[in-house]
Design an enzyme around this catalytic site. Structure first.
Site, mmCIF file in Angstrom:
data_model
loop_
_atom_site.group_PDB
_atom_site.id
_atom_site.type_symbol
_atom_site.label_atom_id
_atom_site.label_comp_id
_atom_site.label_asym_id
_atom_site.label_seq_id
_atom_site.Cartn_x
_atom_site.Cartn_y
_atom_site.Cartn_z
ATOM 1 N N LYS A 135 6.489 -14.106 -18.459
ATOM 2 C CA LYS A 135 5.468 -14.605 -17.533
ATOM 3 C C LYS A 135 5.931 -15.908 -16.875
ATOM 4 C CE LYS A 135 0.732 -16.136 -17.296
ATOM 5 N NZ LYS A 135 -0.424 -16.620 -18.025
ATOM 6 N N ILE A 181 9.426 7.110 0.855
ATOM 7 C CA ILE A 181 9.349 8.444 0.246
ATOM 8 C C ILE A 181 9.124 9.515 1.310
ATOM 9 C CG2 ILE A 181 8.059 9.854 -1.425
ATOM 10 C CD1 ILE A 181 7.432 7.047 -2.790
ATOM 11 N N ASN A 228 -2.028 -2.838 -3.452
ATOM 12 C CA ASN A 228 -2.920 -2.781 -2.287
ATOM 13 C C ASN A 228 -4.227 -2.107 -2.678
ATOM 14 O OD1 ASN A 228 -2.708 0.209 -1.730
ATOM 15 N ND2 ASN A 228 -0.559 -0.389 -1.676
ATOM 16 N N PHE A 240 0.652 10.007 6.345
ATOM 17 C CA PHE A 240 -0.600 9.336 6.694
ATOM 18 C C PHE A 240 -0.251 8.019 7.372
ATOM 19 C CE2 PHE A 240 -4.705 10.971 5.179
ATOM 20 C CZ PHE A 240 -4.274 12.187 4.705
HETATM 21 O O1 C5P Z 1 5.042 2.868 7.130
HETATM 22 P P1 C5P Z 1 3.729 3.148 6.548
HETATM 23 O O2 C5P Z 1 3.594 2.667 5.135
HETATM 24 O O3 C5P Z 1 2.535 2.748 7.366
HETATM 25 O O4 C5P Z 1 3.686 4.756 6.550
HETATM 26 C C1 C5P Z 1 2.677 5.425 5.961
HETATM 27 C C2 C5P Z 1 3.164 6.772 5.500
HETATM 28 O O5 C5P Z 1 4.445 6.671 4.880
HETATM 29 C C3 C5P Z 1 2.269 7.347 4.433
HETATM 30 O O6 C5P Z 1 2.314 8.755 4.532
HETATM 31 C C4 C5P Z 1 2.908 6.855 3.155
HETATM 32 O O7 C5P Z 1 2.554 7.671 2.059
HETATM 33 C C5 C5P Z 1 4.361 6.947 3.493
HETATM 34 N N1 C5P Z 1 5.226 5.961 2.821
HETATM 35 C C6 C5P Z 1 6.098 6.389 1.844
HETATM 36 N N2 C5P Z 1 6.960 5.497 1.261
HETATM 37 C C7 C5P Z 1 6.968 4.203 1.631
HETATM 38 C C8 C5P Z 1 6.085 3.754 2.623
HETATM 39 C C9 C5P Z 1 5.211 4.659 3.192
HETATM 40 O O8 C5P Z 1 6.089 7.573 1.503
HETATM 41 N N3 C5P Z 1 7.801 3.362 1.051
#
Ligand code: C5P
Length: 410
Positions: free
Chosen positions: A287, A315, A209, A333
Protein backbone atom coordinates in the site's frame (compact mmCIF):
# COMPACT_ATOMS: atom_id res chain seq x y z
CA UNK A 1 -47.47 -19.22 -31.63
CA UNK A 2 -49.23 -20.95 -28.72
CA UNK A 3 -52.32 -21.91 -30.66
CA UNK A 4 -53.34 -25.52 -30.08
CA UNK A 5 -50.70 -26.03 -27.38
CA UNK A 6 -51.51 -27.59 -24.03
CA UNK A 7 -49.91 -25.87 -21.06
CA UNK A 8 -49.73 -27.27 -17.57
CA UNK A 9 -49.40 -24.19 -15.36
CA UNK A 10 -48.14 -24.56 -11.80
CA UNK A 11 -48.94 -21.57 -9.61
CA UNK A 12 -46.88 -21.42 -6.43
CA UNK A 13 -47.20 -19.16 -3.41
CA UNK A 14 -45.99 -15.68 -4.27
CA UNK A 15 -47.80 -12.38 -4.57
CA UNK A 16 -47.17 -12.53 -8.34
CA UNK A 17 -49.71 -15.40 -8.41
CA UNK A 18 -52.37 -12.82 -9.23
CA UNK A 19 -50.63 -12.28 -12.57
CA UNK A 20 -51.06 -15.94 -13.45
CA UNK A 21 -54.76 -15.34 -13.91
CA UNK A 22 -53.93 -12.87 -16.66
CA UNK A 23 -51.36 -15.31 -18.04
CA UNK A 24 -54.05 -18.00 -18.33
CA UNK A 25 -56.47 -15.56 -19.94
CA UNK A 26 -53.95 -14.46 -22.56
CA UNK A 27 -52.76 -17.98 -23.29
CA UNK A 28 -56.33 -19.01 -23.92
CA UNK A 29 -56.88 -15.95 -26.10
CA UNK A 30 -53.88 -17.13 -28.11
CA UNK A 31 -55.55 -20.51 -28.63
CA UNK A 32 -53.74 -22.56 -25.98
CA UNK A 33 -55.48 -24.72 -23.41
CA UNK A 34 -54.33 -24.39 -19.83
CA UNK A 35 -54.68 -26.84 -17.00
CA UNK A 36 -53.52 -25.53 -13.64
CA UNK A 37 -52.06 -26.94 -10.45
CA UNK A 38 -52.36 -24.55 -7.53
CA UNK A 39 -50.00 -25.26 -4.64
CA UNK A 40 -51.09 -24.77 -1.05
CA UNK A 41 -49.04 -21.55 -0.97
CA UNK A 42 -50.51 -20.43 -4.28
CA UNK A 43 -54.01 -20.90 -2.89
CA UNK A 44 -53.16 -18.32 -0.19
CA UNK A 45 -52.95 -15.72 -2.95
CA UNK A 46 -55.59 -16.73 -5.50
CA UNK A 47 -58.53 -19.08 -5.26
CA UNK A 48 -58.98 -22.35 -7.14
CA UNK A 49 -62.36 -20.99 -8.23
CA UNK A 50 -60.92 -17.96 -10.04
CA UNK A 51 -58.28 -20.12 -11.71
CA UNK A 52 -60.90 -22.67 -12.76
CA UNK A 53 -63.20 -19.96 -14.09
CA UNK A 54 -60.45 -18.37 -16.17
CA UNK A 55 -58.88 -21.62 -17.41
CA UNK A 56 -62.23 -23.30 -18.04
CA UNK A 57 -60.72 -26.47 -16.55
CA UNK A 58 -60.69 -28.23 -13.23
CA UNK A 59 -57.89 -26.95 -10.99
CA UNK A 60 -55.71 -29.53 -9.29
CA UNK A 61 -54.11 -29.11 -5.91
CA UNK A 62 -54.14 -32.21 -3.78
CA UNK A 63 -51.81 -35.12 -4.40
CA UNK A 64 -53.83 -37.44 -2.23
CA UNK A 65 -57.22 -36.81 -3.76
CA UNK A 66 -58.80 -40.11 -4.68
CA UNK A 67 -61.22 -38.50 -7.11
CA UNK A 68 -58.45 -36.66 -8.89
CA UNK A 69 -56.27 -39.73 -9.10
CA UNK A 70 -59.06 -41.76 -10.64
CA UNK A 71 -60.02 -38.96 -13.06
CA UNK A 72 -56.53 -37.81 -13.95
CA UNK A 73 -53.46 -39.25 -12.20
CA UNK A 74 -50.54 -36.93 -11.51
CA UNK A 75 -48.44 -38.74 -14.10
CA UNK A 76 -51.00 -38.32 -16.86
CA UNK A 77 -51.58 -34.71 -15.80
CA UNK A 78 -47.90 -33.90 -16.22
CA UNK A 79 -47.54 -35.74 -19.52
CA UNK A 80 -50.65 -34.58 -21.28
CA UNK A 81 -49.14 -31.12 -21.62
CA UNK A 82 -46.84 -29.83 -24.35
CA UNK A 83 -44.99 -27.63 -21.87
CA UNK A 84 -45.01 -27.22 -18.09
CA UNK A 85 -44.86 -23.61 -16.90
CA UNK A 86 -44.22 -22.61 -13.28
CA UNK A 87 -45.34 -19.01 -12.72
CA UNK A 88 -44.65 -17.65 -10.23
CA UNK A 89 -41.80 -19.90 -9.16
CA UNK A 90 -40.92 -18.99 -5.58
CA UNK A 91 -37.44 -19.42 -4.09
CA UNK A 92 -38.84 -22.29 -2.03
CA UNK A 93 -40.33 -24.06 -5.03
CA UNK A 94 -37.13 -23.59 -7.04
CA UNK A 95 -35.21 -25.18 -4.15
CA UNK A 96 -37.66 -28.06 -4.13
CA UNK A 97 -37.24 -28.56 -7.87
CA UNK A 98 -33.46 -28.46 -7.54
CA UNK A 99 -33.60 -31.09 -4.79
CA UNK A 100 -36.13 -33.25 -6.62
CA UNK A 101 -38.58 -33.24 -3.72
CA UNK A 102 -42.03 -34.63 -4.35
CA UNK A 103 -44.21 -33.78 -1.37
CA UNK A 104 -47.16 -32.24 -3.16
CA UNK A 105 -48.92 -32.56 -6.50
CA UNK A 106 -46.93 -29.77 -8.19
CA UNK A 107 -43.48 -31.09 -7.28
CA UNK A 108 -44.54 -34.67 -7.99
CA UNK A 109 -45.88 -33.74 -11.43
CA UNK A 110 -42.58 -32.00 -12.19
CA UNK A 111 -40.62 -35.12 -11.31
CA UNK A 112 -42.96 -37.29 -13.34
CA UNK A 113 -43.13 -35.15 -16.43
CA UNK A 114 -41.40 -36.00 -19.68
CA UNK A 115 -41.96 -32.48 -21.03
CA UNK A 116 -39.83 -29.35 -20.89
CA UNK A 117 -40.30 -26.94 -18.02
CA UNK A 118 -40.24 -23.14 -18.11
CA UNK A 119 -40.12 -21.24 -14.84
CA UNK A 120 -40.81 -17.57 -14.08
CA UNK A 121 -39.00 -16.88 -10.80
CA UNK A 122 -40.44 -14.28 -8.43
CA UNK A 123 -38.96 -13.31 -5.09
CA UNK A 124 -37.17 -10.62 -3.11
CA UNK A 125 -33.86 -9.50 -4.61
CA UNK A 126 -31.77 -10.79 -1.71
CA UNK A 127 -33.43 -14.18 -2.05
CA UNK A 128 -32.74 -14.20 -5.80
CA UNK A 129 -29.10 -13.32 -5.24
CA UNK A 130 -28.61 -15.68 -2.31
CA UNK A 131 -25.94 -18.29 -3.10
CA UNK A 132 -28.48 -21.04 -2.36
CA UNK A 133 -30.86 -19.73 -5.02
CA UNK A 134 -27.97 -19.17 -7.45
CA UNK A 135 -26.93 -22.77 -6.95
CA UNK A 136 -30.47 -24.05 -7.32
CA UNK A 137 -30.94 -22.08 -10.53
CA UNK A 138 -27.63 -23.36 -11.87
CA UNK A 139 -28.73 -26.93 -11.09
CA UNK A 140 -32.04 -26.42 -12.90
CA UNK A 141 -30.37 -24.80 -15.89
CA UNK A 142 -27.93 -27.68 -16.01
CA UNK A 143 -30.94 -29.95 -16.36
CA UNK A 144 -32.33 -27.88 -19.21
CA UNK A 145 -35.07 -26.09 -17.27
CA UNK A 146 -35.90 -22.88 -19.14
CA UNK A 147 -36.49 -19.60 -17.34
CA UNK A 148 -37.88 -16.16 -18.05
CA UNK A 149 -37.06 -13.17 -15.84
CA UNK A 150 -37.04 -12.07 -13.15
CA UNK A 151 -36.92 -8.39 -13.97
CA UNK A 152 -36.00 -5.38 -11.88
CA UNK A 153 -38.45 -2.93 -10.35
CA UNK A 154 -40.67 -2.42 -7.33
CA UNK A 155 -41.08 -5.58 -5.30
CA UNK A 156 -44.12 -6.45 -3.24
CA UNK A 157 -41.99 -6.41 -0.08
CA UNK A 158 -41.53 -2.66 -0.52
CA UNK A 159 -37.95 -3.00 -1.70
CA UNK A 160 -36.71 -2.39 -5.20
CA UNK A 161 -34.49 -4.54 -7.35
CA UNK A 162 -34.28 -7.87 -9.10
CA UNK A 163 -36.87 -10.47 -8.34
CA UNK A 164 -40.06 -9.20 -10.00
CA UNK A 165 -41.75 -11.93 -11.97
CA UNK A 166 -41.41 -11.36 -15.72
CA UNK A 167 -44.41 -9.49 -17.09
CA UNK A 168 -47.15 -11.64 -18.61
CA UNK A 169 -46.36 -10.64 -22.25
CA UNK A 170 -42.73 -11.65 -21.66
CA UNK A 171 -43.81 -15.04 -20.34
CA UNK A 172 -46.13 -15.49 -23.32
CA UNK A 173 -43.26 -14.56 -25.62
CA UNK A 174 -40.96 -17.10 -23.94
CA UNK A 175 -43.63 -19.79 -24.31
CA UNK A 176 -44.17 -18.78 -27.94
CA UNK A 177 -40.42 -18.85 -28.61
CA UNK A 178 -40.29 -22.36 -27.16
CA UNK A 179 -42.91 -23.57 -29.60
CA UNK A 180 -41.44 -21.72 -32.57
CA UNK A 181 -39.21 -23.84 -34.77
CA UNK A 182 -36.60 -24.63 -32.13
CA UNK A 183 -34.09 -22.17 -30.70
CA UNK A 184 -32.97 -19.92 -33.57
CA UNK A 185 -29.37 -19.59 -32.37
CA UNK A 186 -28.86 -23.17 -31.30
CA UNK A 187 -25.53 -24.45 -32.57
CA UNK A 188 -24.14 -20.89 -32.50
CA UNK A 189 -21.58 -19.60 -30.05
CA UNK A 190 -21.59 -16.10 -28.59
CA UNK A 191 -19.12 -14.08 -26.53
CA UNK A 192 -20.15 -11.00 -24.56
CA UNK A 193 -17.98 -8.69 -22.45
CA UNK A 194 -19.68 -6.68 -19.74
CA UNK A 195 -19.05 -4.39 -16.78
CA UNK A 196 -15.95 -2.41 -15.94
CA UNK A 197 -12.40 -3.64 -15.56
CA UNK A 198 -10.35 -2.60 -12.56
CA UNK A 199 -6.64 -1.87 -12.63
CA UNK A 200 -4.62 -1.96 -9.42
CA UNK A 201 -2.66 1.08 -8.21
CA UNK A 202 -1.53 -0.84 -5.14
CA UNK A 203 -3.09 -3.79 -3.25
CA UNK A 204 -5.96 -1.65 -1.96
CA UNK A 205 -6.56 1.01 -4.61
CA UNK A 206 -7.60 0.77 -8.21
CA UNK A 207 -8.70 2.66 -11.31
CA UNK A 208 -12.14 1.75 -12.65
CA UNK A 209 -15.35 3.28 -14.01
CA UNK A 210 -19.07 3.43 -13.38
CA UNK A 211 -20.22 0.66 -15.72
CA UNK A 212 -23.03 -1.36 -14.10
CA UNK A 213 -22.87 -4.30 -16.52
CA UNK A 214 -26.67 -4.15 -16.90
CA UNK A 215 -26.61 -3.84 -20.68
CA UNK A 216 -23.93 -6.47 -21.34
CA UNK A 217 -25.47 -8.97 -18.94
CA UNK A 218 -28.89 -8.49 -20.54
CA UNK A 219 -27.38 -9.12 -24.00
CA UNK A 220 -25.74 -12.35 -22.84
CA UNK A 221 -29.06 -13.47 -21.37
CA UNK A 222 -30.97 -12.60 -24.55
CA UNK A 223 -28.51 -14.50 -26.76
CA UNK A 224 -28.65 -17.52 -24.47
CA UNK A 225 -32.42 -17.40 -24.58
CA UNK A 226 -32.26 -17.61 -28.36
CA UNK A 227 -30.26 -20.79 -27.95
CA UNK A 228 -26.68 -19.53 -28.42
CA UNK A 229 -24.00 -21.18 -26.32
CA UNK A 230 -23.00 -17.96 -24.58
CA UNK A 231 -19.88 -17.01 -22.62
CA UNK A 232 -20.01 -13.79 -20.63
CA UNK A 233 -16.70 -12.27 -19.57
CA UNK A 234 -17.72 -10.04 -16.69
CA UNK A 235 -15.86 -7.40 -14.74
CA UNK A 236 -16.84 -6.77 -11.11
CA UNK A 237 -20.54 -5.80 -11.03
CA UNK A 238 -23.43 -6.35 -8.68
CA UNK A 239 -25.63 -7.84 -11.41
CA UNK A 240 -26.39 -11.51 -10.82
CA UNK A 241 -24.97 -14.02 -13.29
CA UNK A 242 -27.55 -14.39 -16.06
CA UNK A 243 -29.31 -17.73 -16.32
CA UNK A 244 -28.09 -20.22 -18.88
CA UNK A 245 -24.84 -18.35 -19.53
CA UNK A 246 -21.28 -19.51 -18.89
CA UNK A 247 -19.83 -16.63 -16.84
CA UNK A 248 -16.10 -15.94 -16.45
CA UNK A 249 -15.36 -13.33 -13.77
CA UNK A 250 -12.29 -11.20 -14.32
CA UNK A 251 -10.87 -7.95 -12.94
CA UNK A 252 -8.28 -6.51 -15.33
CA UNK A 253 -8.36 -5.75 -19.06
CA UNK A 254 -5.48 -8.17 -19.58
CA UNK A 255 -7.52 -10.95 -17.95
CA UNK A 256 -10.58 -9.99 -19.99
CA UNK A 257 -8.53 -10.30 -23.17
CA UNK A 258 -7.17 -13.75 -22.25
CA UNK A 259 -10.64 -14.96 -21.25
CA UNK A 260 -12.02 -13.71 -24.59
CA UNK A 261 -9.28 -15.46 -26.51
CA UNK A 262 -9.98 -18.66 -24.62
CA UNK A 263 -13.67 -18.46 -25.52
CA UNK A 264 -12.91 -18.37 -29.28
CA UNK A 265 -14.05 -19.50 -31.78
CA UNK A 266 -17.45 -17.84 -31.62
CA UNK A 267 -19.96 -16.74 -34.25
CA UNK A 268 -20.66 -13.40 -32.61
CA UNK A 269 -18.75 -11.23 -30.14
CA UNK A 270 -20.45 -8.32 -28.39
CA UNK A 271 -18.04 -6.03 -26.53
CA UNK A 272 -20.24 -4.15 -24.10
CA UNK A 273 -17.62 -3.87 -21.34
CA UNK A 274 -16.24 -0.52 -20.30
CA UNK A 275 -12.63 -1.60 -20.48
CA UNK A 276 -10.20 0.65 -18.67
CA UNK A 277 -8.15 2.34 -21.41
CA UNK A 278 -5.10 2.55 -19.18
CA UNK A 279 -3.52 0.53 -16.45
CA UNK A 280 -0.92 1.50 -13.89
CA UNK A 281 2.55 0.88 -15.27
CA UNK A 282 4.11 -0.46 -12.10
CA UNK A 283 1.43 -1.19 -9.53
CA UNK A 284 2.91 -1.09 -6.02
CA UNK A 285 3.06 -4.42 -4.25
CA UNK A 286 2.50 -2.67 -0.91
CA UNK A 287 0.00 0.00 0.00
CA UNK A 288 1.36 3.42 -0.99
CA UNK A 289 1.67 5.42 2.24
CA UNK A 290 1.24 9.09 2.87
CA UNK A 291 4.28 10.03 5.03
CA UNK A 292 3.21 10.82 8.59
CA UNK A 293 3.45 14.51 9.50
CA UNK A 294 6.84 15.41 10.96
CA UNK A 295 8.69 12.94 8.76
CA UNK A 296 10.57 13.71 5.60
CA UNK A 297 8.10 14.64 2.90
CA UNK A 298 5.23 14.64 5.40
CA UNK A 299 4.80 18.40 5.48
CA UNK A 300 1.67 20.19 4.41
CA UNK A 301 1.75 20.68 0.65
CA UNK A 302 3.61 17.40 0.09
CA UNK A 303 3.30 16.37 -3.55
CA UNK A 304 1.06 13.37 -4.19
CA UNK A 305 2.71 10.36 -5.84
CA UNK A 306 2.82 10.33 -9.64
CA UNK A 307 1.12 7.29 -11.13
CA UNK A 308 2.47 6.35 -14.53
CA UNK A 309 -0.06 4.74 -16.85
CA UNK A 310 0.29 2.53 -19.89
CA UNK A 311 -2.27 1.57 -22.49
CA UNK A 312 -4.40 -1.53 -22.11
CA UNK A 313 -4.94 -3.85 -25.07
CA UNK A 314 -8.03 -2.97 -27.09
CA UNK A 315 -10.08 -6.16 -26.89
CA UNK A 316 -12.65 -5.10 -29.46
CA UNK A 317 -9.92 -4.22 -31.97
CA UNK A 318 -8.12 -7.52 -31.32
CA UNK A 319 -11.32 -9.54 -31.84
CA UNK A 320 -12.06 -7.56 -35.01
CA UNK A 321 -8.62 -8.10 -36.53
CA UNK A 322 -8.63 -10.32 -39.61
CA UNK A 323 -7.69 -13.94 -39.01
CA UNK A 324 -9.29 -17.33 -39.02
CA UNK A 325 -10.53 -16.96 -35.44
CA UNK A 326 -12.35 -13.70 -36.22
CA UNK A 327 -16.02 -14.02 -35.28
CA UNK A 328 -18.42 -13.68 -38.23
CA UNK A 329 -19.97 -10.70 -36.46
CA UNK A 330 -18.17 -8.36 -34.05
CA UNK A 331 -20.20 -5.69 -32.30
CA UNK A 332 -18.76 -2.83 -30.26
CA UNK A 333 -20.34 -0.26 -27.99
CA UNK A 334 -19.57 3.43 -27.92
CA UNK A 335 -20.62 5.30 -24.82
CA UNK A 336 -20.23 8.95 -25.68
CA UNK A 337 -20.92 12.20 -23.90
CA UNK A 338 -20.87 14.34 -27.08
CA UNK A 339 -21.27 13.90 -30.85
CA UNK A 340 -22.46 10.40 -30.09
CA UNK A 341 -23.14 9.14 -33.62
CA UNK A 342 -20.11 10.74 -35.30
CA UNK A 343 -17.73 9.49 -32.64
CA UNK A 344 -19.25 6.03 -32.82
CA UNK A 345 -18.92 5.93 -36.62
CA UNK A 346 -15.24 6.84 -36.31
CA UNK A 347 -14.81 4.10 -33.69
CA UNK A 348 -16.43 1.51 -35.94
CA UNK A 349 -13.79 2.20 -38.57
CA UNK A 350 -10.86 2.54 -36.16
CA UNK A 351 -11.61 -0.74 -34.38
CA UNK A 352 -12.63 -2.70 -37.45
CA UNK A 353 -15.83 -4.12 -35.95
CA UNK A 354 -18.96 -4.79 -38.02
CA UNK A 355 -21.62 -3.00 -35.99
CA UNK A 356 -21.44 -0.45 -33.23
CA UNK A 357 -24.09 0.44 -30.68
CA UNK A 358 -23.77 4.09 -29.73
CA UNK A 359 -25.29 5.57 -26.63
CA UNK A 360 -25.26 9.02 -25.16
CA UNK A 361 -24.11 8.76 -21.56
CA UNK A 362 -23.88 12.48 -20.80
CA UNK A 363 -24.94 13.11 -17.19
CA UNK A 364 -28.34 14.56 -18.13
CA UNK A 365 -29.47 11.34 -19.86
CA UNK A 366 -29.20 9.42 -16.58
CA UNK A 367 -28.25 6.36 -18.66
CA UNK A 368 -25.13 5.38 -16.71
CA UNK A 369 -26.14 2.77 -14.18
CA UNK A 370 -29.84 3.22 -15.00
CA UNK A 371 -32.30 0.66 -16.33
CA UNK A 372 -33.09 2.40 -19.64
CA UNK A 373 -30.99 3.12 -22.66
CA UNK A 374 -31.27 5.19 -25.84
CA UNK A 375 -29.09 3.74 -28.54
CA UNK A 376 -28.24 4.03 -32.21
CA UNK A 377 -27.26 0.90 -34.09
CA UNK A 378 -24.62 1.77 -36.68
CA UNK A 379 -23.96 -0.68 -39.50
CA UNK A 380 -21.51 0.82 -42.01
CA UNK A 381 -22.91 4.26 -42.81
CA UNK A 382 -26.47 3.35 -41.82
CA UNK A 383 -27.65 4.72 -38.49
CA UNK A 384 -30.76 3.27 -36.89
CA UNK A 385 -31.94 5.31 -33.91
CA UNK A 386 -33.95 3.24 -31.47
CA UNK A 387 -36.43 4.85 -29.09
CA UNK A 388 -35.65 4.94 -25.37
CA UNK A 389 -36.33 1.51 -23.92
CA UNK A 390 -35.22 -0.72 -21.08
CA UNK A 391 -31.75 -2.23 -21.30
CA UNK A 392 -33.45 -5.61 -21.42
CA UNK A 393 -35.49 -4.51 -24.45
CA UNK A 394 -32.33 -3.18 -26.14
CA UNK A 395 -30.71 -6.55 -25.48
CA UNK A 396 -33.63 -8.48 -26.94
CA UNK A 397 -33.80 -6.29 -30.02
CA UNK A 398 -30.06 -6.57 -30.60
CA UNK A 399 -30.18 -10.35 -30.10
CA UNK A 400 -32.98 -10.57 -32.67
CA UNK A 401 -30.86 -8.59 -35.14
CA UNK A 402 -27.93 -10.89 -34.48
CA UNK A 403 -30.20 -13.88 -35.04
CA UNK A 404 -31.40 -12.46 -38.35
CA UNK A 405 -27.82 -11.71 -39.43
CA UNK A 406 -26.60 -15.20 -38.58
CA UNK A 407 -29.70 -16.91 -39.99
CA UNK A 408 -28.88 -20.06 -41.83
CA UNK A 409 -26.99 -23.20 -40.91
CA UNK A 410 -24.01 -22.75 -38.51
O1 C5P B 1 -12.57 3.36 -27.28
P1 C5P B 1 -13.75 3.09 -26.45
O2 C5P B 1 -13.40 2.56 -25.09
O3 C5P B 1 -14.76 4.20 -26.35
O4 C5P B 1 -14.50 1.94 -27.27
C1 C5P B 1 -15.58 1.32 -26.77
C2 C5P B 1 -15.68 -0.08 -27.33
O5 C5P B 1 -14.40 -0.71 -27.35
C3 C5P B 1 -16.53 -0.97 -26.47
O6 C5P B 1 -17.14 -1.93 -27.29
C4 C5P B 1 -15.52 -1.59 -25.53
O7 C5P B 1 -16.00 -2.80 -24.99
C5 C5P B 1 -14.35 -1.79 -26.43
N1 C5P B 1 -13.03 -1.71 -25.78
C6 C5P B 1 -12.29 -2.86 -25.64
N2 C5P B 1 -11.03 -2.80 -25.10
C7 C5P B 1 -10.51 -1.62 -24.70
C8 C5P B 1 -11.26 -0.45 -24.83
C9 C5P B 1 -12.53 -0.53 -25.37
O8 C5P B 1 -12.76 -3.94 -26.00
N3 C5P B 1 -9.30 -1.59 -24.18
Amino acid sequence: MVSGKRILLIVTGGIAAYKSLDLVRRLRQGGASVRAILTKGGAEFITPLSLAAISGEKVYGDLFSLTDESEMGHIRLSRQADLVVVAPATADFIAKMAMGLADDLASTALLATDKDVLIAPAMNEKMWQHPATRQNMAALEGRGVLSVGPGAGDLACGEEGWGRMAEVPEIIEAIGAYFSTGAPLSGRRALVTSGPTIEAIDPVRFISNRSSGKQGHAIAQALARLGAETTLIAGPVSEPDPAGVDVVHIETAADMLSACEEALPVDVAVCAAAVSDWRVKNPATRKIKKSPPGQKGGKKGEKPPVIALEENPDILARLSAPGNMRPALVIGFAAETEDCVDNAKAKLVAKGCDWIVANDVSAETGILGGDDNTVHLIIGSVVESWPKMSKQAVAERLATRIRDHLAGPP
